[in-house]
Scaffold this active site. Structure first.
Site, short mmCIF file in Angstrom:
data_model
loop_
_atom_site.label_atom_id
_atom_site.label_comp_id
_atom_site.label_asym_id
_atom_site.label_seq_id
_atom_site.Cartn_x
_atom_site.Cartn_y
_atom_site.Cartn_z
N GLU A 1 3.28 -15.17 -26.91
CA GLU A 1 2.65 -16.56 -26.73
C GLU A 1 3.03 -17.31 -27.95
O GLU A 1 2.64 -17.19 -29.03
CB GLU A 1 0.91 -16.44 -26.74
CG GLU A 1 0.45 -17.86 -26.53
CD GLU A 1 -0.89 -17.76 -26.42
OE1 GLU A 1 -1.60 -18.41 -27.10
OE2 GLU A 1 -1.69 -16.74 -25.55
N CYS B 1 -1.75 -23.93 -31.30
CA CYS B 1 -0.77 -23.84 -30.57
C CYS B 1 -0.65 -25.11 -29.23
O CYS B 1 0.44 -25.21 -28.96
CB CYS B 1 -0.36 -22.59 -29.98
SG CYS B 1 -1.56 -21.90 -28.68
#
Length: 481
Positions: A249, A283
């Site tokens: 990720e 993120c």
């Protein structure tokens, strides 16, 4: 702060330590054990031994551990809040979100402990049958970042534990407690046996060697990495050489699209939250806002006003909305990105400066395609707004990036927003919501340079198990369908 291996807190074998410093006060919070590959091998061995038993206990027992851990995590919130404020600069709201979502993630994983893990298939032999079963993979290495440490640690390992795997947490050196020891502590107090959860901390100077040695260990059967794309590529290379599946990720250059019919007050609220939550160090943060030309000027005014109204300061105060950036280097990078953009013609609507690690929420327009910020993830309280004459151009600009993590589309016509959302090349899209947000039962992950694989939801059952087939010949143990 020691390593946690096989249920015991132990120093690094060579006695090495590194200092964990607060981004808020600059003080040393702890001398942290600095693990070498030799320490990593001890953790792998402990996790391997524990796997033999943990993978065979009743799913009800594993479920009970995860549920107790969720309760303990919520009960510990006052202490957790203090830890997150000092260790990573998290304001109260961000600490609350971390705790609540981590607890929800543990409970969701507990529910998956009894997931269907096999099927009976017919055989050409009437007296035989075939079984396809999924079994726990083995030792899982989870490399956890500092920015949302508690929830990302839980996301990395909760479902793996529920299915019978054992884990090694390698927390960021910026958050050795919040991204590692905190979760290991509540799981251990909840009844996880020795070796089921291990924590190996290390300094930046030792990180590459330690991680490479752990990933290459045959007993490590899954790797989870949440962090930057360059580091993710490096880990993927080592994992690929070891034939070890990895979930990555990674970063993003996340767009929010604001259509001409959007409610501008709501849109400004969503953009400000998505851009400036945790000082933009998420993120999922919105980096760029792509706006229909007729509402561009008005949206710029409203977003800039919201940014300017945010209080900046000590995250331990309830009135603080924006805390510090994690390091001096992060603050210097913020200043550099703004300066480069301005030198190439960008206009600063608000913000643009930093006082030490405290960067002001910043809104820019007229950012040149030649500037660093145009294609670089800012990971700071910094966004750009850009007008577009039509929706095809907006979609093209949104997709003009090697990343593909998350996006948002804002419109009063939900059906039309959904139609545009399907044209965006990214792993997740929020329709009429901010880009920062997810749910523990929903798979999350990116496309292209934003990573591969998914964490959360039933897809993680496949991620953390191995498929095995058993051919039963002539036994008549099972009926042939």
């Amino acid at each position: 702060m020691l390593l946690f291996i096989d249920g015991k807190h132990v120093p690094a074998r060579d006695g090495a330590t590194f200092a964990s410093r607060s981004p808020v006060t600059g003080e040393v919070l702890a001398d942290v054990a600095d693990a070498s590959p030799a320490d990593g091998l001890l953790a792998v061995a402990a996790a391997g031994r524990a796997f033999a038993e943990w993978s065979r206990v009743s799913f009800a027992e594993r479920r009970a551990v995860l549920l107790r851990a969720a309760d303990l995590l919520e009960a510990d919130f006052p202490r957790t809040r203090d830890s997150l404020a000092l260790e990573v600069g998290a304001v109260r709201g961000w600490a609350e979100m971390n705790t609540a979502e981590a607890a929800a993630t543990l409970r969701e994983a507990a529910g998956l402990a009894s997931s269907p893990l096999g099927s009976v298939l017919p055989s050409a032999d009437p007296s035989g049958a075939n079984l396809s079963l999924r079994t726990a993979a083995g030792v899982v290495l989870a490399i956890v970042p500092w920015n949302a440490p508690v929830v990302l640690a839980a996301r990395s390992v909760a479902i793996a534990l529920a299915l019978g795997n054992t884990v090694i947490l390698r927390p960021s050196e910026q958050a050795p407690h919040a991204a590692g020891h905190l979760l290991a502590d509540v799981l251990t107090r909840a009844g996880a046996p020795a070796g089921v959860v291990n924590v190996v901390t290390c300094s930046p100077s030792r990180s590459k060697e330690l991680v490479a040695s752990l990933v290459a260990e045959p007993a490590v059967r899954r790797v989870v990495f949440i962090g930057s794309t360059p580091v993710g590529r490096s880990i993927a290379s080592v994992a690929g050489n070891a034939l070890t599946p990895a979930v990555l990720e990674l970063g993003g250059k996340n767009p929010t699209l604001v259509l001409s019919d959007a409610d501008l007050d709501t849109a400004a609220d969503h953009v400000a939250f998505a851009a400036f939550a945790n000082s933009g160090q998420v993120c999922m943060s919105t980096d760029r806002v792509l706006v229909a030309a007729p509402v561009f000027a008005e949206l710029c005014e409203r977003v800039a006003a919201r940014a300017a109204a945010l209080s900046i300061g000590d995250p331990r105060l309830d009135t603080t909305a924006v805390g510090p950036l994690i390091t001096d280097a992060a603050a210097a990078r913020f200043t550099s990105l703004v300066a480069d953009s301005v030198s190439r013609g960008a206009r600063v609507l608000t913000g643009g400066s930093a006082d030490g690690r405290y960067a002001t929420p910043t809104v820019l327009t007229d950012v040149s395609a030649e500037s660093q910020l145009y294609s670089t993830e800012s990971f700071a309280p910094l966004i750009t707004l850009q007008p577009f004459a039509d929706e095809p151009a907006m979609i093209a600009a949104a997709n003009d990036t090697p990343y593909g993590l998350i996006a948002s589309v804002l419109s009063s016509d939900a059906s039309h927003a959904w139609h545009l959302a399907r044209s965006l090349r990214c792993g997740a899209v929020h329709v009429n919501g901010p880009s920062v947000g997810d749910e523990p039962h929903v798979p999350f992950g990116g496309l292209a340079a934003s990573g591969s694989g998914r964490l959360g939801g039933v897809e993680s059952v496949l991620t953390f198990t191995e498929q095995r087939t058993f051919y039963l010949h002539g036994t008549e143990v099972l009926p042939n369908p």
